[in-house]
Write a protein that holds these residues in place. Structure first.
Motif, PDB file in Angstrom:
ATOM      1  N   ALA A 414       0.810  -1.214   0.000  1.00  0.00           N
ATOM      2  CA  ALA A 414       0.000   0.000   0.000  1.00  0.00           C
ATOM      3  C   ALA A 414       0.844   1.265   0.000  1.00  0.00           C
ATOM      4  CB  ALA A 414      -0.928  -0.002   1.208  1.00  0.00           C
ATOM      5  N   TRP A 415       2.069   1.178   0.525  1.00  0.00           N
ATOM      6  CA  TRP A 415       2.897   2.370   0.672  1.00  0.00           C
ATOM      7  C   TRP A 415       4.154   2.357  -0.187  1.00  0.00           C
ATOM      8  CZ3 TRP A 415       0.820   6.388   3.016  1.00  0.00           C
ATOM      9  CH2 TRP A 415      -0.282   6.157   3.840  1.00  0.00           C
ATOM     10  N   ALA A 416       4.374   1.308  -0.944  1.00  0.00           N
ATOM     11  CA  ALA A 416       5.595   1.206  -1.757  1.00  0.00           C
ATOM     12  C   ALA A 416       5.610   2.190  -2.908  1.00  0.00           C
ATOM     13  CB  ALA A 416       5.747  -0.216  -2.290  1.00  0.00           C
ATOM     14  N   LYS A 417       4.502   2.844  -3.180  1.00  0.00           N
ATOM     15  CA  LYS A 417       4.480   3.826  -4.265  1.00  0.00           C
ATOM     16  C   LYS A 417       5.409   5.002  -4.002  1.00  0.00           C
ATOM     17  CE  LYS A 417       0.218   5.455  -2.164  1.00  0.00           C
ATOM     18  NZ  LYS A 417      -1.231   5.436  -2.316  1.00  0.00           N
ATOM     19  N   TYR A 427       9.745  -5.508  -0.152  1.00  0.00           N
ATOM     20  CA  TYR A 427       9.932  -5.062   1.226  1.00  0.00           C
ATOM     21  C   TYR A 427      11.293  -5.494   1.763  1.00  0.00           C
ATOM     22  CZ  TYR A 427       8.153  -9.846   1.807  1.00  0.00           C
ATOM     23  OH  TYR A 427       7.944 -11.199   1.697  1.00  0.00           O
ATOM     24  N   LEU A 428      11.982  -6.407   1.066  1.00  0.00           N
ATOM     25  CA  LEU A 428      13.323  -6.809   1.464  1.00  0.00           C
ATOM     26  C   LEU A 428      14.417  -5.929   0.853  1.00  0.00           C
ATOM     27  CD1 LEU A 428      12.983 -10.699   1.326  1.00  0.00           C
ATOM     28  CD2 LEU A 428      12.992  -9.224   3.347  1.00  0.00           C
ATOM     29  N   ASP A 429      14.040  -5.078  -0.093  1.00  0.00           N
ATOM     30  CA  ASP A 429      14.989  -4.149  -0.694  1.00  0.00           C
ATOM     31  C   ASP A 429      15.070  -2.910   0.192  1.00  0.00           C
ATOM     32  OD1 ASP A 429      15.414  -1.586  -2.463  1.00  0.00           O
ATOM     33  OD2 ASP A 429      16.309  -3.235  -3.580  1.00  0.00           O
ATOM     34  N   PRO A 430      16.249  -2.562   0.734  1.00  0.00           N
ATOM     35  CA  PRO A 430      16.335  -1.419   1.661  1.00  0.00           C
ATOM     36  C   PRO A 430      15.820  -0.115   1.066  1.00  0.00           C
ATOM     37  CG  PRO A 430      18.330  -2.741   1.786  1.00  0.00           C
ATOM     38  CD  PRO A 430      17.535  -3.279   0.628  1.00  0.00           C
TER      39      PRO A 430
END
Length: 498
Positions: A414-417, A427-430
């Protein structure tokens, strides 16, 4: 953690229907799928002589008859505009047709537009930008977009949906305005168009306009506003002049400014010579915007005094000589003038801290994108240290939390934009995890302020990240069950100088 997935969803990158490879439309042979949007999908194509083109299919073909008529009218209008307002900085529409192919029912009836093919959009370029740093070639791009926009207005048309996704960069780098589906011909001071637009680029008055039988009234002043927003974005590495964690928050900030409740605050990274351009284009009064001579403002911003031009020419000669000397001595090659960078952020990460060097730029970028003063680099660093110890492989399987920011996968989506590059995000990519974290905690800060909280916001935001803003409000502060975690973050924050 119980972070709730608000504002979820990303545009689907897959085509709404498959176009067979080599399919022919208006004499053009179609190829690879390039992208999809709200109205349909775009494919690469080649003309009979090998000229590259792009085919935009509007649909899908299963639309209702009324929807098909609307799409056909928009496509016809786009072709009419392209023929009447031709300009080197406007994408040309080469052909429009309705697909007649009962053998492919998923295509039969779709509206197809054949256009010039670009290499990428300005939105693609902004997705790679670093906040506080102007995009390469930004001034040239702005001058070219301005030329195309002024030509549109002088030809009696309003674009109505000017935004980075609708500004295309050709293979040679030339910028061209595209997507004229909402372009409307002026009838005196205004035109009429469907009530559509990008919330980040429509003017404040757009939100209060009424929709009539012919749509909403649109004016060139709306395009001027959008150009001001885009100018700010290109010259500050993608930063919106009215910052917020969501498009809705940014639009509310713009409306507050238009009411006189808040001043215009361009980012400090905006070069001084471009500030008059942004200020004029973002005038709260649409009539004032209508009187703005954007072309003259841009010409002044990009002009160089004669003495400066001579100095630049001399500098080029010196750099060329230095390049030869350095090449002979094995030194580094000159890289030209340094890009404009913002002054250090408040709450910058101390040089001697334990925050890993590899993550400092990511943390600072995430903080810079938030307008709330509490969301500083050292607060985000303290939260990350408490969450994972800066370990990108950290995991709590019992609660389903993973990565440097301890995201639950569903909520991360929902917030990766907020991440600074297109395509799939993890989510594992810093980089992805920290960018999404910055976006989310900024939104939490704004939500808590709307609930009346003005003190101890770093502690409350930390507690809300572990629970939710509603849980913090219900507890009247930091809930007891997360107090040890919040105290840990505040201790790290103090160690970093906060």
């Amino acid at each position: 953690m119980t972070r709730r997935a608000r504002d979820a969803g990303r545009p689907d990158a897959r085509p709404p229907f498959e176009l067979p490879d080599g399919y022919r439309l208006a004499g053009y042979r179609t190829g690879a799928f390039l992208g999809a949007g709200a109205w349909g999908s775009v494919y690469a194509a080649e003309g009979p002589d090998g000229t590259p083109a792009a085919v935009k299919l509007l649909g899908p073909a299963c639309s209702s008859p009324g929807q098909r008529r609307t799409l056909a009218q928009m496509a016809a209008g786009e072709l009419r505009f392209s023929r009447r307002a031709d300009h080197p900085h406007l994408i040309r529409t080469l052909a429009v047709l309705t697909v007649d192919d009962p053998g492919h029912p998923e295509l039969d009836g779709a509206v197809a537009l054949v256009m010039e093919r670009a290499a990428r959009s300005l939105q693609d370029l902004l997705a790679t930008a670093r906040p506080g740093t102007a995009l390469p070639g930004a001034e040239r791009i702005l001058a070219e977009v301005c030329a195309g926009l002024v030509h549109m207005h002088r030809s009696g048309w309003v674009h109505g949906d000017l935004k980075p996704a609708n500004i295309l960069l050709m293979p040679d780098g030339t910028a061209k305005i595209a997507d004229f589906g909402l372009a409307a011909e002026l009838e005196g001071t205004h035109a009429y168009a469907p009530p559509l637009g990008s919330p980040d680029h429509v003017p404040p008055e757009w939100w209060s306009q009424r929709t009539g039988a012919r749509g909403v009234a649109v004016r060139p002043s709306a395009d001027v506003w959008a150009f001001g927003v885009i100018t700010h974005q290109l010259l500050t590495g993608g930063l919106h002049p009215f910052l917020g964690a969501t498009a809705r928050a940014r639009s509310l900030a713009a409306q507050a400014y238009a009411r006189g409740a808040a001043p215009l605050r361009p980012d400090q990274a905006l070069p001084s010579r471009w500030r008059p351009v942004v200020a004029a284009c973002l005038a709260a009064d649409r009539d004032e915007r209508a009187r703005t001579d954007v072309a003259a403002l841009v010409a002044r911003a990009t002009a160089r005094p004669a003495g400066r031009r001579r100095a630049v020419r001399a500098g080029v000669g010196l750099l060329a000589g230095a390049a030869v000397l350095l090449a002979l001595t094995g030194g580094p090659e000159p890289v030209g003038s340094a890009p404009h960078r913002a002054r250090p952020l408040p709450g910058a990460i101390p040089a001697g801290s334990d925050v890993p060097t590899a993550y400092r730029g990511m943390i600072e970028d995430a903080a810079r994108r938030c307008p709330e003063p509490e969301i500083t680099p050292i607060l985000l660093a303290a939260m990350l240290k408490a969450e994972s110890g800066f370990d990108p492989n950290a995991a709590r399987p019992e609660t389903g939390e993973y990565g440097i920011a301890m995201w639950t996968p569903a909520v991360f989506d929902a917030w990766a934009k907020a991440a600074n590059h297109p395509g799939p995000k993890s989510y594992l990519d810093p980089g992805d995890a920290i960018a999404a974290m910055g976006n989310y905690v900024c939104w939490l800060d704004q939500q808590l302020k709307r609930r009346g909280y003005t003190r101890d916001l770093p502690a409350l935001v930390t507690a809300a990240y572990r629970t939710s803003d509603k849980t913090v409000a219900a507890a009247g502060g930091v809930p007891d069950r997360v107090r040890p975690h919040v105290d840990k973050v505040l201790r790290y924050l103090a160690e970093y100088g906060g």
